[in-house]
Design a protein around this motif. Structure first.
Motif, PDB file in Angstrom:
ATOM      1  N   THR A   9       0.833  -1.202   0.000  1.00 56.86           N
ATOM      2  CA  THR A   9       0.000   0.000   0.000  1.00 56.86           C
ATOM      3  C   THR A   9       0.869   1.254   0.000  1.00 56.86           C
ATOM      4  OG1 THR A   9      -1.804  -1.173   1.087  1.00 56.86           O
ATOM      5  CG2 THR A   9      -1.818   1.235   1.253  1.00 56.86           C
ATOM      6  N   ILE A  10       1.912   1.270   0.809  1.00 59.67           N
ATOM      7  CA  ILE A  10       2.842   2.404   0.820  1.00 59.67           C
ATOM      8  C   ILE A  10       3.477   2.571  -0.563  1.00 59.67           C
ATOM      9  CG2 ILE A  10       5.054   3.232   1.716  1.00 59.67           C
ATOM     10  CD1 ILE A  10       4.212   1.857   4.414  1.00 59.67           C
ATOM     11  N   TYR A  11       3.912   1.479  -1.148  1.00 60.34           N
ATOM     12  CA  TYR A  11       4.531   1.512  -2.478  1.00 60.34           C
ATOM     13  C   TYR A  11       3.573   2.131  -3.497  1.00 60.34           C
ATOM     14  CZ  TYR A  11       6.998  -0.105  -6.652  1.00 60.34           C
ATOM     15  OH  TYR A  11       7.660  -0.163  -7.856  1.00 60.34           O
ATOM     16  N   ARG A  12       2.320   1.686  -3.484  1.00 60.64           N
ATOM     17  CA  ARG A  12       1.341   2.190  -4.454  1.00 60.64           C
ATOM     18  C   ARG A  12       1.019   3.676  -4.219  1.00 60.64           C
ATOM     19  NH1 ARG A  12       0.321   2.296  -8.274  1.00 60.64           N
ATOM     20  NH2 ARG A  12      -1.918   2.208  -8.396  1.00 60.64           N
ATOM     21  N   ILE A  22      -8.719   7.687  -5.659  1.00 59.98           N
ATOM     22  CA  ILE A  22      -9.858   7.008  -5.003  1.00 59.98           C
ATOM     23  C   ILE A  22      -9.455   5.578  -4.621  1.00 59.98           C
ATOM     24  CG2 ILE A  22     -12.182   6.080  -5.367  1.00 59.98           C
ATOM     25  CD1 ILE A  22     -12.675   8.635  -7.113  1.00 59.98           C
ATOM     26  N   GLY A  23      -8.819   4.872  -5.535  1.00 58.68           N
ATOM     27  CA  GLY A  23      -8.361   3.507  -5.259  1.00 58.68           C
ATOM     28  C   GLY A  23      -7.354   3.455  -4.120  1.00 58.68           C
ATOM     29  N   LEU A  24      -6.456   4.443  -4.084  1.00 61.43           N
ATOM     30  CA  LEU A  24      -5.484   4.481  -2.990  1.00 61.43           C
ATOM     31  C   LEU A  24      -6.182   4.702  -1.654  1.00 61.43           C
ATOM     32  CD1 LEU A  24      -2.539   6.571  -4.474  1.00 61.43           C
ATOM     33  CD2 LEU A  24      -2.710   4.086  -4.227  1.00 61.43           C
ATOM     34  N   GLY A  30      -6.824   3.408   7.830  1.00 59.27           N
ATOM     35  CA  GLY A  30      -6.185   4.681   7.550  1.00 59.27           C
ATOM     36  C   GLY A  30      -7.021   5.650   6.751  1.00 59.27           C
ATOM     37  N   THR A  31      -6.404   6.782   6.499  1.00 62.52           N
ATOM     38  CA  THR A  31      -7.022   7.827   5.697  1.00 62.52           C
ATOM     39  C   THR A  31      -6.026   8.315   4.659  1.00 62.52           C
ATOM     40  OG1 THR A  31      -6.311   9.575   7.214  1.00 62.52           O
ATOM     41  CG2 THR A  31      -8.498   8.626   7.587  1.00 62.52           C
ATOM     42  N   LEU A  32      -6.557   8.839   3.570  1.00 61.77           N
ATOM     43  CA  LEU A  32      -5.741   9.420   2.511  1.00 61.77           C
ATOM     44  C   LEU A  32      -6.289  10.805   2.215  1.00 61.77           C
ATOM     45  CD1 LEU A  32      -3.552   8.454   0.158  1.00 61.77           C
ATOM     46  CD2 LEU A  32      -5.569   8.850  -1.231  1.00 61.77           C
ATOM     47  N   GLU A  33      -5.400  11.768   2.174  1.00 63.50           N
ATOM     48  CA  GLU A  33      -5.752  13.136   1.807  1.00 63.50           C
ATOM     49  C   GLU A  33      -4.906  13.513   0.605  1.00 63.50           C
ATOM     50  OE1 GLU A  33      -4.633  15.368   5.239  1.00 63.50           O
ATOM     51  OE2 GLU A  33      -5.816  14.110   6.571  1.00 63.50           O
ATOM     52  N   GLY A  84       1.312  26.855  -3.543  1.00 61.46           N
ATOM     53  CA  GLY A  84       1.661  26.078  -4.735  1.00 61.46           C
ATOM     54  C   GLY A  84       2.130  24.686  -4.380  1.00 61.46           C
ATOM     55  N   GLY A  85       1.917  23.790  -5.273  1.00 59.02           N
ATOM     56  CA  GLY A  85       2.319  22.406  -5.055  1.00 59.02           C
ATOM     57  C   GLY A  85       1.138  21.524  -4.701  1.00 59.02           C
ATOM     58  N   TRP A  86       1.449  20.293  -4.408  1.00 59.78           N
ATOM     59  CA  TRP A  86       0.437  19.267  -4.162  1.00 59.78           C
ATOM     60  C   TRP A  86       0.946  18.351  -3.066  1.00 59.78           C
ATOM     61  CZ3 TRP A  86      -4.354  18.947  -6.243  1.00 59.78           C
ATOM     62  CH2 TRP A  86      -5.057  17.736  -6.097  1.00 59.78           C
ATOM     63  N   ARG A  87       0.030  17.851  -2.241  1.00 64.50           N
ATOM     64  CA  ARG A  87       0.394  16.919  -1.162  1.00 64.50           C
ATOM     65  C   ARG A  87      -0.536  15.718  -1.187  1.00 64.50           C
ATOM     66  NH1 ARG A  87       0.813  19.649   4.162  1.00 64.50           N
ATOM     67  NH2 ARG A  87       2.963  19.807   3.482  1.00 64.50           N
ATOM     68  N   VAL A  88       0.073  14.552  -0.994  1.00 64.03           N
ATOM     69  CA  VAL A  88      -0.677  13.326  -0.726  1.00 64.03           C
ATOM     70  C   VAL A  88      -0.184  12.843   0.631  1.00 64.03           C
ATOM     71  CG1 VAL A  88      -1.128  10.948  -1.428  1.00 64.03           C
ATOM     72  CG2 VAL A  88      -0.915  12.748  -3.170  1.00 64.03           C
ATOM     73  N   ARG A  89      -1.118  12.580   1.530  1.00 63.28           N
ATOM     74  CA  ARG A  89      -0.776  12.131   2.881  1.00 63.28           C
ATOM     75  C   ARG A  89      -1.640  10.927   3.223  1.00 63.28           C
ATOM     76  NH1 ARG A  89      -2.975  13.667   8.052  1.00 63.28           N
ATOM     77  NH2 ARG A  89      -1.469  13.247   9.673  1.00 63.28           N
ATOM     78  N   ALA A  90      -0.971   9.831   3.551  1.00 66.19           N
ATOM     79  CA  ALA A  90      -1.668   8.617   3.962  1.00 66.19           C
ATOM     80  C   ALA A  90      -1.198   8.233   5.354  1.00 66.19           C
ATOM     81  CB  ALA A  90      -1.379   7.473   2.985  1.00 66.19           C
ATOM     82  N   THR A  91      -2.137   7.899   6.202  1.00 67.21           N
ATOM     83  CA  THR A  91      -1.819   7.368   7.521  1.00 67.21           C
ATOM     84  C   THR A  91      -2.533   6.034   7.677  1.00 67.21           C
ATOM     85  OG1 THR A  91      -3.668   8.535   8.555  1.00 67.21           O
ATOM     86  CG2 THR A  91      -1.540   9.661   8.569  1.00 67.21           C
TER      87      THR A  91
END
Length: 124
Positions: free
Chosen positions: A29-32, A86-88, A97-100, A107-114
């Motif tokens: 999951t972390i890899y993806r 959505i799949g992630l 967990g949650t994904l944001e 500026g820029g973009w963030r993906v955060r998964a816990t």
């Protein structure tokens, strides 16, 4: 994975804190999450000077954050229609967990998964 994106011209760096989770499912999951996030940064971020991948774990919890400081390119059709994100989110939810994902102020973009880890998943 990060090295392969660096070879493709993305200024990516990896920061690790704590131990890599022992669960193959959590590792995948972390890899993806990282793979999808770096693919999106390569595809959509305009001239980022840095794309950081931070993986940190502590007892009972793991977090992965991918930030880029690029500016979004002019509006263009999305190749995948956000289905990847959505799949992630669904994958991350399997581990409590949650994904944001979204723009960063300035500026820029963030993906955060816990994700939550039990004792067997936390040690490697």
């Amino acid at each position: 994975l990060v090295d392969s994106f660096r070879s493709a011209g993305l200024p990516a760096r990896l920061e690790l804190s704590g131990r890599v989770p022992g669960s193959p499912g959590v590792q995948l999951t972390i890899y993806r999450v990282v793979q999808e996030s770096l693919t999106n940064a390569l595809r959509y971020a305009s001239q980022p000077s840095i794309v950081s991948v931070r993986l940190s774990s502590s007892p009972g919890r793991v977090e992965v954050v991918i930030d880029d400081d690029g500016h979004a390119r002019a509006p263009q059709p999305s190749v995948g229609g956000r289905r990847g994100i959505i799949g992630l989110g669904e994958r991350v939810a399997l581990y409590g967990g949650t994904l944001e994902a979204g723009p960063i102020r300035g500026g820029g973009w963030r993906v955060r998964a816990t994700m939550s880890l039990d004792e067997g998943q936390a040690s490697a």
